[in-house]
Design a protein around this motif. Structure first.
Motif, PDB file in Angstrom:
ATOM      1  N   ARG A 176       4.024   6.852  -0.476  1.00 18.49           N
ATOM      2  CA  ARG A 176       4.280   7.664   0.711  1.00 18.49           C
ATOM      3  C   ARG A 176       4.731   6.796   1.886  1.00 18.49           C
ATOM      4  O   ARG A 176       4.379   5.640   2.002  1.00 18.49           O
TER       5      ARG A 176
ATOM      6  N   TRP B  62       0.845  -1.202   0.000  1.00 14.58           N
ATOM      7  CA  TRP B  62       0.000   0.000   0.000  1.00 14.58           C
ATOM      8  C   TRP B  62       0.879   1.251   0.000  1.00 14.58           C
ATOM      9  O   TRP B  62       0.640   2.201  -0.753  1.00 14.58           O
TER      10      TRP B  62
ATOM     11  N   PRO C 210       1.392   2.477  14.443  1.00 14.00           N
ATOM     12  CA  PRO C 210       1.593   2.139  15.852  1.00 14.00           C
ATOM     13  C   PRO C 210       1.780   0.631  15.967  1.00 14.00           C
ATOM     14  O   PRO C 210       1.159  -0.126  15.224  1.00 14.00           O
TER      15      PRO C 210
ATOM     16  N   LEU D  74       7.764  12.992   8.253  1.00 10.80           N
ATOM     17  CA  LEU D  74       7.231  12.210   7.137  1.00 10.80           C
ATOM     18  C   LEU D  74       7.823  12.692   5.815  1.00 10.80           C
ATOM     19  O   LEU D  74       8.165  11.897   4.942  1.00 10.80           O
TER      20      LEU D  74
ATOM     21  N   MET E 149      -0.708   9.719  10.312  1.00 15.40           N
ATOM     22  CA  MET E 149       0.573   9.068  10.090  1.00 15.40           C
ATOM     23  C   MET E 149       0.560   8.192   8.842  1.00 15.40           C
ATOM     24  O   MET E 149       1.583   7.814   8.317  1.00 15.40           O
ATOM     25  N   ILE E 150      -0.655   7.842   8.413  1.00 16.44           N
ATOM     26  CA  ILE E 150      -0.736   6.995   7.225  1.00 16.44           C
ATOM     27  C   ILE E 150      -1.002   7.831   5.970  1.00 16.44           C
ATOM     28  O   ILE E 150      -0.369   7.634   4.946  1.00 16.44           O
ATOM     29  N   LEU E 151      -1.933   8.772   6.081  1.00 18.09           N
ATOM     30  CA  LEU E 151      -2.286   9.553   4.891  1.00 18.09           C
ATOM     31  C   LEU E 151      -1.464  10.829   4.767  1.00 18.09           C
ATOM     32  O   LEU E 151      -1.415  11.452   3.711  1.00 18.09           O
TER      33      LEU E 151
ATOM     34  N   ILE F 109       4.745   5.657   5.679  1.00 22.90           N
ATOM     35  CA  ILE F 109       3.691   5.628   6.699  1.00 22.90           C
ATOM     36  C   ILE F 109       4.270   5.191   8.038  1.00 22.90           C
ATOM     37  O   ILE F 109       5.300   4.526   8.103  1.00 22.90           O
ATOM     38  N   VAL F 110       3.600   5.646   9.078  1.00 22.50           N
ATOM     39  CA  VAL F 110       4.020   5.302  10.437  1.00 22.50           C
ATOM     40  C   VAL F 110       2.884   4.527  11.079  1.00 22.50           C
ATOM     41  O   VAL F 110       1.748   4.996  11.117  1.00 22.50           O
TER      42      VAL F 110
ATOM     43  N   THR G  70      -4.842  10.311  14.732  1.00 21.50           N
ATOM     44  CA  THR G  70      -3.373  10.282  14.693  1.00 21.50           C
ATOM     45  C   THR G  70      -2.900   9.231  13.689  1.00 21.50           C
ATOM     46  O   THR G  70      -2.044   9.458  12.843  1.00 21.50           O
ATOM     47  N   HIS G  71      -3.513   8.071  13.834  1.00 17.28           N
ATOM     48  CA  HIS G  71      -3.225   6.957  12.940  1.00 17.28           C
ATOM     49  C   HIS G  71      -3.444   7.389  11.478  1.00 17.28           C
ATOM     50  O   HIS G  71      -2.597   7.161  10.613  1.00 17.28           O
TER      51      HIS G  71
END
Lengths: 557, 287
Positions: free
Chosen positions: A119, A113, A124, A165, B75-77, A121-122, B71-72
């Protein structure tokens, strides 16, 4: 707190001074963020310009990321498109636990993905109680996916800043290009090696051909020159390559090549597209004549543009030798036919007369019987001569023949020979005249053989002389190193084209006279052999109806 | 075309974007903003939080796992995308489909259908032409005709006259506007977008989406929006006031350097992409 209230608070309760402060802060942050980006890019460009070595490069990428992200563990993976898998290339602190986390991330499709969205991604870390995160940085160039970097961090997702990022995206893009360059660099090295191997291979093939190969470009510079060409032209490739052909090759070859070259150059006018024209050339190198057959063809590029000419050089010595052997074989066959014929003629007459004799045996006709016996005797003589000639020749040719050297008195010998042939000459109405000094030094030679030669020459001069009033002049001359015996006749002579062949076995000049004169066709062949063995020379001058002159040159030593 | 005093005065009274969205936009301008700061602001508006999570978990992004927190999502988008989503959602909120007056000529559902399709198309083209930020392209496409809905909501009578004129004389909406003299949906859109503090790129796309040669900045983005508007009208997806296809301006065509074969492929992918953006349509219908 209601939303509207918050808005009131945030926007209306801020004084102008506070607003300026806020703007100043954004400004400072922007500037420091820009500085951070520049410093990362600088570090990066310094790092990747060092070496095209994947391990070093990935180490550097890991170092730079360590500075920015302070990861606990990192795994740089390279994407294998065919297997749709990510292979570890550089690892730091990746233990079994982290390894399984990464594997799960890949399994869940998160790496894919991240690549598809281009991009970083972070995520958790769902399994850990503490605030841990996994970072996924896609390595993508404009054209393709190179891999993905996974990092395990002891840092909560919340504390990541926007610029973090961005940095990850920048580093991902830069790393991808650098890694790709490393691949390309290595690939190029491999391709170069492959090309070199292919070139060696082709050179080996060309060098091991039995044909000489020479390639010229359209300016006439030699581009290829193989082993066989080297030995045919007696020039080494390094001396020839890169030179213009007409400055280095032997003249006789150049002339022929220039003709071919001009044909091709002038729009192939004289050349059908797939014709394979041939030229033959002979040239002398270190005293040896080398016959070469040269065939040539255009060397064409992709768009049928003529790039040069390929010349194929073949040594024709061997095939000429084969041709010569074939001719010899033919001569042998002819010899058998000729010999059979020559043997049968006297045998037929012997047999005929002997049978007649048998019929008339006991009768009183003694004269006829005597006459017949004489004929039988003569024919037997002819047979004996023929057979002894054949034996002589055969011995001479096989080399199984030794000269019996003694001292010969040449004036005596000439006189003796003339005397022996006197009767024959008288029958033909030919006068033999011998002109010789009285005293000359004795010649060391096989006297019997030389006598045979002289007799043969004089008898030919008599036999092929004009019917009545012919003359044969025999003379002896002494020069500083030679004796010269000249036999000159006033006979029918020989056409020019026959001169080269008269020493061949069974060759007889084709004329009406030759059919009237009996002969084995072996005489001059034997003579030539004997003279050769004495290191002498037999010269002949003649023209049709103008007599012939044979000069026998015998060296004194 | 300059807009009348009357219009300008009325614009002053238009609702602003929610303060939460404005604040997010401010925060995202600072590269040193941490995710937690944004998520704190968003959490003040539970409805927005739900909508953001709905969008980020929709087929539009196709993320393989459930995203449960803002937050999630950030951090993803990324910060920018979350900001754009928040902006889009707020605009939908302001101009709810069901908020239209009773004498409705303008079909808001069809309007949003067209807007979402243009957004999707702009994003597709942006990806195809390697434009740096496809999500920004989406929001520009989505909001390009925002002026029309403003006109419908706050200048309803005048707007209806233009609509009728366009319908009766079979004119392009923009040409009908020109006849009416004091209407210009692009200009109204620009003024409102600027007042809301939307990013400059969006403001310029709204202002110049009929006239791609009219701006010297964001030229590529404007060309993308302009072309997408035309392409979606050719494909007859939704309706933005007229069913006519405006001419594709040469300036945009030159900028994009598209091949006819690219279009065939684009139309195929467009339907897919529009489906993915279905969540936005839900918002347009239900909020």
């Amino acid at each position: 707190m209601a939303i509207q209230e918050l808005g009131e608070l945030e926007l209306k309760n801020i004084s102008d001074a506070q607003k300026v402060d806020l703007l100043r802060k954004v400004n400072t942050d922007l500037k420091s963020s820009l500085d951070d980006i520049i410093s990362i890019l600088t570090k990066f460009s310094e790092a990747i310009s060092i070496k095209f070595d994947l391990k070093t490069l990935l180490d550097l990428v890991s170092d730079i990321l360590k500075d920015i992200i302070k990861y606990k563990a990192i795994a740089v993976t390279i994407y294998d498109k065919e297997r749709d898998s990510f292979n570890y290339m550089a690892l730091r602190n990746v233990d079994l636990v982290i390894d399984s986390k990464i594997k799960n991330i890949i399994k869940d499709g998160l790496a894919h993905w991240s690549i598809s969205q281009k991009r970083s991604i972070v995520l958790p870390d769902a399994e850990s109680n503490v605030e841990f995160t996994v970072l996924i940085v896609p390595l993508i160039t404009q054209m393709e996916t190179v891999g993905v970097i996974f990092m395990y961090c002891n840092k909560s997702a919340e504390s990541f800043m926007q610029q973090d990022l961005e940095f990850l995206n920048i580093i991902g893009a830069q790393s991808a290009i650098a890694i790709k360059n490393t691949f390309l660099y290595n690939e190029m090295g491999q391709k170069n090696q492959d090309l070199a191997n292919l070139k060696n291979y082709l050179n080996d093939v060309i060098d091991n051909m039995v044909t000489g190969v020479m390639v010229l470009d359209m300016e006439g510079f030699v581009k290829t020159f193989n082993n066989v060409a080297e030995s045919l032209v007696c020039l080494k490739a390094p001396a020839v390559l890169g030179k213009k052909y007409d400055t280095i090759l032997p003249m006789s070859i150049c002339e022929k090549i220039t003709v071919a070259f001009d044909l091709v150059k002038n729009g192939q006018n004289g050349m059908a597209p797939n014709s394979n024209p041939e030229i033959e050339v002979e040239y002398i190198e270190t005293g040896k004549t080398i016959p070469i057959r040269i065939s040539y063809n255009c060397l064409k590029g992709n768009n049928s543009k003529v790039l040069g000419i390929i010349f194929m050089l073949r040594d024709m010595s061997e095939s000429r030798e084969i041709q010569r052997l074939r001719e010899i074989d033919k001569i042998k066959s002819e010899l058998v036919a000729n010999v059979s014929h020559e043997l049968r003629t006297p045998l037929t007459s012997i047999k005929a007369y002997a049978e007649t004799l048998l019929d008339i045996a006991g009768t009183e006709d003694v004269d006829t019987q005597k006459e017949f016996l004489n004929i039988i005797c003569q024919e037997s003589e002819r047979l004996t001569n023929l057979i002894s000639n054949l034996l002589d020749l055969s011995r001479l040719e096989s080399g199984d023949f030794k000269l019996d050297i003694s001292e010969a008195n040449l004036p005596e010998m000439l006189k003796k020979c003339a005397l022996l042939l006197k009767e024959l000459a008288a029958q033909k109405g030919v006068a033999i005249k011998v002109d010789s000094p009285q005293q000359v030094p004795a010649l060391k030679c096989d006297a019997a053989k030389i006598e045979q030669v002289v007799i043969n020459l004089i008898s030919n001069a008599v036999k092929y002389n004009k019917p009545e009033g012919g003359k044969v002049d025999v003379s002896l001359k002494e020069t500083r190193s030679n004796f010269e015996i000249v036999v000159k006749d006033t006979g029918i002579g020989m056409p020019k084209e026959a001169l080269g062949k008269i020493f061949e076995k069974f060759y007889r000049v084709d004329s009406s006279l030759t059919y009237q004169v009996s002969g084995t066709g072996l005489g001059l062949a034997i003579v030539k052999h004997i003279v050769d063995r004495h290191n002498g020379q037999l010269l002949v001058e003649s023209a049709l109806n103008a007599g012939s002159t044979f000069t026998l040159v015998l060296p004194k030593s | 075309m300059p807009i009348s005093e009357n219009l300008l005065k009325k614009i002053e009274t238009l609702p602003t974007l929610p303060i939460v969205v404005t604040r997010i936009m401010q925060l995202v301008e600072n590269p040193k903003t941490a995710a937690v700061e944004i998520s704190k602001v968003v959490s003040l508006d539970p409805a927005l939080t739900v909508k953001i999570l709905k969008i980020v978990n929709s087929a539009y992004y196709g993320f393989p796992k459930q995203i449960t927190t803002v937050t999630h999502a950030i951090m993803i988008l990324g910060f920018e995308d979350v900001k754009n989503i928040a902006m889009g959602i707020s605009v939908f909120d302001i101009f709810k489909a069901k908020g239209a007056a009773s004498d409705v000529i303008f079909d808001r559902v069809a309007f949003w259908q067209h807007s979402i399709a243009v957004g999707a198309c702009t994003k597709l083209l942006a990806k195809k032409l390697r434009y740096k930020n496809p999500e920004e392209a989406f929001i520009c496409g989505l909001l390009h005709d925002i002026g029309k809905i403003i006109l419908d909501q706050y200048f309803h009578d005048e707007f209806n006259k233009v609509m009728k004129l366009a319908r009766d004389e079979n004119l392009l909406f923009i040409n009908a506007e020109k006849r009416m003299n004091d209407m210009d949906h692009a200009e109204i859109g620009r003024v409102v977008a600027k007042r809301w503090g939307l990013p400059q790129a969006i403001v310029e796309c709204i202002a110049n989406h009929h006239n791609p040669a009219g701006s010297e900045t964001n030229v590529m983005l404007i060309a993308l929006v302009h072309a997408s508007d035309v392409f979606c009208k050719i494909q007859k997806i939704g309706n933005s006031g007229d069913m006519l296809v405006p001419q594709l301006q040469k300036a945009a065509w030159d900028q994009l350097k598209l091949q006819p074969t690219d279009l065939t492929k684009l139309y195929e992918e467009l339907n897919e992409e529009v489906k993915k953006a279905d969540t936005f349509m839900e918002f347009a219908k239900t909020t």
